[in-house]
Structures are given as structure tokens and as C-alpha cells.
Design an enzyme around this catalytic site. Structure first.
Site, mmCIF file in Angstrom:
data_model
loop_
_atom_site.group_PDB
_atom_site.id
_atom_site.type_symbol
_atom_site.label_atom_id
_atom_site.label_comp_id
_atom_site.label_asym_id
_atom_site.label_seq_id
_atom_site.Cartn_x
_atom_site.Cartn_y
_atom_site.Cartn_z
ATOM 1 N N GLY A 12 0.775 -1.236 0.000
ATOM 2 C CA GLY A 12 0.000 0.000 0.000
ATOM 3 C C GLY A 12 0.807 1.288 0.000
ATOM 4 O O GLY A 12 0.284 2.353 0.332
ATOM 5 N N ASN A 14 1.919 2.992 -2.627
ATOM 6 C CA ASN A 14 1.345 3.936 -3.599
ATOM 7 C C ASN A 14 0.035 4.517 -3.083
ATOM 8 O O ASN A 14 -0.230 5.709 -3.251
ATOM 9 C CB ASN A 14 1.122 3.254 -4.947
ATOM 10 C CG ASN A 14 2.384 3.222 -5.779
ATOM 11 O OD1 ASN A 14 2.818 4.247 -6.291
ATOM 12 N ND2 ASN A 14 2.995 2.051 -5.871
ATOM 13 N N MET A 91 -3.050 -7.206 -7.353
ATOM 14 C CA MET A 91 -2.471 -8.265 -8.181
ATOM 15 C C MET A 91 -3.530 -9.199 -8.768
ATOM 16 O O MET A 91 -3.467 -10.420 -8.583
ATOM 17 C CB MET A 91 -1.437 -9.038 -7.357
ATOM 18 C CG MET A 91 -0.255 -8.177 -6.945
ATOM 19 S SD MET A 91 0.536 -7.370 -8.371
ATOM 20 C CE MET A 91 2.057 -6.795 -7.652
ATOM 21 N N ARG A 92 -4.528 -8.628 -9.424
ATOM 22 C CA ARG A 92 -5.585 -9.420 -10.061
ATOM 23 C C ARG A 92 -5.928 -8.851 -11.421
ATOM 24 O O ARG A 92 -5.819 -7.646 -11.628
ATOM 25 C CB ARG A 92 -6.873 -9.378 -9.236
ATOM 26 C CG ARG A 92 -6.782 -10.191 -8.070
ATOM 27 C CD ARG A 92 -8.015 -10.221 -7.213
ATOM 28 N NE ARG A 92 -7.596 -10.942 -6.046
ATOM 29 C CZ ARG A 92 -7.505 -12.258 -5.992
ATOM 30 N NH1 ARG A 92 -7.905 -12.989 -6.991
ATOM 31 N NH2 ARG A 92 -7.040 -12.844 -4.915
ATOM 32 N N ILE A 94 -8.620 -7.690 -13.977
ATOM 33 C CA ILE A 94 -9.990 -7.164 -13.929
ATOM 34 C C ILE A 94 -10.751 -7.779 -15.103
ATOM 35 O O ILE A 94 -10.240 -7.813 -16.224
ATOM 36 C CB ILE A 94 -9.975 -5.616 -14.070
ATOM 37 C CG1 ILE A 94 -9.058 -4.966 -13.019
ATOM 38 C CG2 ILE A 94 -11.379 -5.043 -14.041
ATOM 39 C CD1 ILE A 94 -9.583 -4.872 -11.638
ATOM 40 N N ASN A 108 -3.729 1.739 -13.922
ATOM 41 C CA ASN A 108 -2.813 0.899 -13.148
ATOM 42 C C ASN A 108 -1.411 1.485 -13.233
ATOM 43 O O ASN A 108 -1.072 2.157 -14.199
ATOM 44 C CB ASN A 108 -2.805 -0.525 -13.745
ATOM 45 C CG ASN A 108 -1.864 -1.457 -13.011
ATOM 46 O OD1 ASN A 108 -1.822 -1.468 -11.775
ATOM 47 N ND2 ASN A 108 -1.080 -2.227 -13.749
ATOM 48 N N HIS A 110 2.616 0.269 -13.145
ATOM 49 C CA HIS A 110 3.455 -0.935 -13.259
ATOM 50 C C HIS A 110 4.923 -0.527 -13.111
ATOM 51 O O HIS A 110 5.359 0.450 -13.735
ATOM 52 C CB HIS A 110 3.206 -1.621 -14.604
ATOM 53 C CG HIS A 110 3.987 -2.877 -14.722
ATOM 54 N ND1 HIS A 110 3.662 -4.026 -14.028
ATOM 55 C CD2 HIS A 110 5.132 -3.166 -15.400
ATOM 56 C CE1 HIS A 110 4.549 -4.959 -14.286
ATOM 57 N NE2 HIS A 110 5.450 -4.459 -15.115
HETATM 58 C C1 GAR Z 1 4.194 -1.280 -7.039
HETATM 59 O O1 GAR Z 1 5.555 -1.233 -7.373
HETATM 60 C C2 GAR Z 1 3.338 -1.434 -8.284
HETATM 61 O O2 GAR Z 1 3.873 -0.774 -9.384
HETATM 62 C C3 GAR Z 1 3.362 -2.938 -8.482
HETATM 63 O O3 GAR Z 1 3.212 -3.440 -7.198
HETATM 64 C C4 GAR Z 1 3.867 -2.564 -6.266
HETATM 65 C C5 GAR Z 1 2.932 -2.317 -5.110
HETATM 66 O O4 GAR Z 1 3.566 -1.563 -4.111
HETATM 67 N N1 GAR Z 1 2.323 -3.369 -9.375
HETATM 68 C C6 GAR Z 1 2.470 -4.359 -10.265
HETATM 69 O O5 GAR Z 1 3.481 -5.045 -10.339
HETATM 70 C C7 GAR Z 1 1.292 -4.590 -11.181
HETATM 71 N N2 GAR Z 1 1.602 -5.521 -12.210
HETATM 72 P P1 GAR Z 1 2.690 -0.789 -3.049
HETATM 73 O O6 GAR Z 1 1.685 -1.797 -2.508
HETATM 74 O O7 GAR Z 1 3.687 -0.374 -1.994
HETATM 75 O O8 GAR Z 1 2.013 0.360 -3.726
#
Ligand code: GAR
Length: 192
Positions: A12, A14, A91-92, A94, A108, A110
Site C-alpha cells: 500500500g 502507492n 495483483m488481479r 480485472i 494501473n 506498473h
Molecule cells: C508497485 O511497485 C506497483 O507498481 C506494483 O506493485 C507494487 C505495489 O507496491 N504493481 C504491479 O506489479 C502490477 N503488475 P505498493 O503496494 O507499496 O504500492
């Protein structure tokens, strides 16, 4: 003010930066109304409590189908007049139920310069491949894995001597700076 919902599965980080920035004068176009998580006891849930943001735990396996799972989410979003969804470490995939209800309103982030290194471990995959550069991508969500239309990308050079922790730190710094800014811009367009 555009009401945003953030979806997360784990840490969490972000989510927290999106909420904190929304309290600054520069980010006036959106407000974070709620967090949706897909499991109990995530760190994101804890952050929501500390930030005073309502957290809804909606667990897929408690529903008979993915459609019913997403219908429950849509119910929560409608009740709260949500107009934009920000996936942040959710991580799902949609599916069409939610995609149709929020067409072009789901984004999203990435941790790689797409189309390079899609999937669950964009940072680790770039590092293991010995890439000289990687980056961060913000994109619209479709039914694929990290495959929707790109909204914004930023590159990051991987310097000699960086370990994976340093790379993660630098990627997250970029994410926490650009995601609130892009959400603010998108919200402005929705509002006007
Ligand atoms: C982030 O780095 C985000 O970009 C990535 O998961 C992390 C979550 O961190 N997302 C993906 O890899 C999507 N394919 P957070 O929970 O600290 O925000």
C-alpha cells in the site's frame, strides 16, 4: 472533485502517497474515498486505518464467480459515487464486469517500462535480466496483463553497483511522485 477508489493487495505504499498528495494544494482535482483490498490483514489496510480512509475487504473466494465478486465491488463503488479507479499493487486481472462498468476509468501503475517486464515482478525481472534501464508505466486497464493503453511512462537508468533493494527504492520514488500527479490530471479531465 473526482472521487477515487484505490485497489491494493499488499503493502500500500502507492495508496499512501496518493492519499497524502491529495491533501496538498497542488492536487485539488481528486479525493480518495476508499480503499479496496482482496485479503485480510494487509499492510495497506493498516495504512488506511492510520490515514482515516474506509477500507473494504472483498475476498474473491467468498464469491461463487468472478462476476459476483466484481458486482459486489461495483455496488461499493456506486454507493460511494466513485468515478475513477486507481490500481496500486492490486495483483488481479480485472474482468469485463468491472471494465464495462468503469470504461476508461480504471488505471494501473506498473514498475517497469512497458511493454518490457509485465507481470507480477517487473522490478525483479528487469534486475535479473541485467537491464541497463527500466522505468515506471501508468496505463489504462484492459483484460490483459499490464497491456492497456499507456498514459505516461518514465525511464530509470540502472547504475552499476545497484542491488535489487536500491532499484526498488528508486522505482518507488518515481511511482510515488508520478501516480498522484497523473491521477490529478485525469481527474481534471473528468471534472471539466
Ligand atoms: C508497485 O511497485 C506497483 O507498481 C506494483 O506493485 C507494487 C505495489 O507496491 N504493481 C504491479 O506489479 C502490477 N503488475 P505498493 O503496494 O507499496 O504500492
Amino acid at each position: 472533485m473526482v472521487k477515487i477508489a484505490v485497489f491494493a493487495s499488499g503493502n500500500g505504499g502507492n495508496f499512501q502517497s496518493i492519499v497524502e498528495k491529495s491533501k496538498e494544494d497542488k492536487y485539488i482535482n481528486y479525493s480518495v474515498e476508499l480503499l479496496i483490498v482482496d485479503k485480510k490483514n494487509s499492510y495497506a489496510e493498516k495504512r488506511a486505518k492510520n490515514l482515516g480512509i474506509p477500507c473494504y475487504i472483498v475476498i474473491p473466494k467468498e464469491f461463487s464467480t468472478k462476476e459476483n465478486y466484481e458486482k459486489k465491488i461495483i455496488e461499493i463503488l456506486n454507493e460511494n459515487e466513485i468515478r475513477l479507479i486507481a490500481l496500486a499493487g492490486y495483483m488481479r486481472i480485472i474482468s469485463s464486469t468491472l471494465l464495462k462498468a468503469y470504461e476508461n476509468k480504471i488505471v494501473n501503475i506498473h514498475p517497469a517500462y512497458l511493454p518490457n517486464y509485465p507481470g507480477k515482478d517487473g522490478i525483479g525481472d528487469a534486475f535479473k535480466a541485467g537491464a541497463k534501464e527500466t522505468g515506471v508505466t501508468i496505463h489504462y486497464v484492459d483484460e490483459g496483463v499490464d497491456s492497456g493503453e499507456i498514459i505516461y511512462q518514465e525511464k530509470l537508468k540502472i547504475k552499476d553497483g545497484w542491488n535489487i533493494e536500491k532499484l526498488e527504492e528508486e522505482i518507488h520514488k518515481i511511482e510515488h511522485r508520478i501516480y498522484p500527479a497523473i491521477l490529478n490530471e485525469l481527474s481534471k479531465k473528468i471534472k471539466d
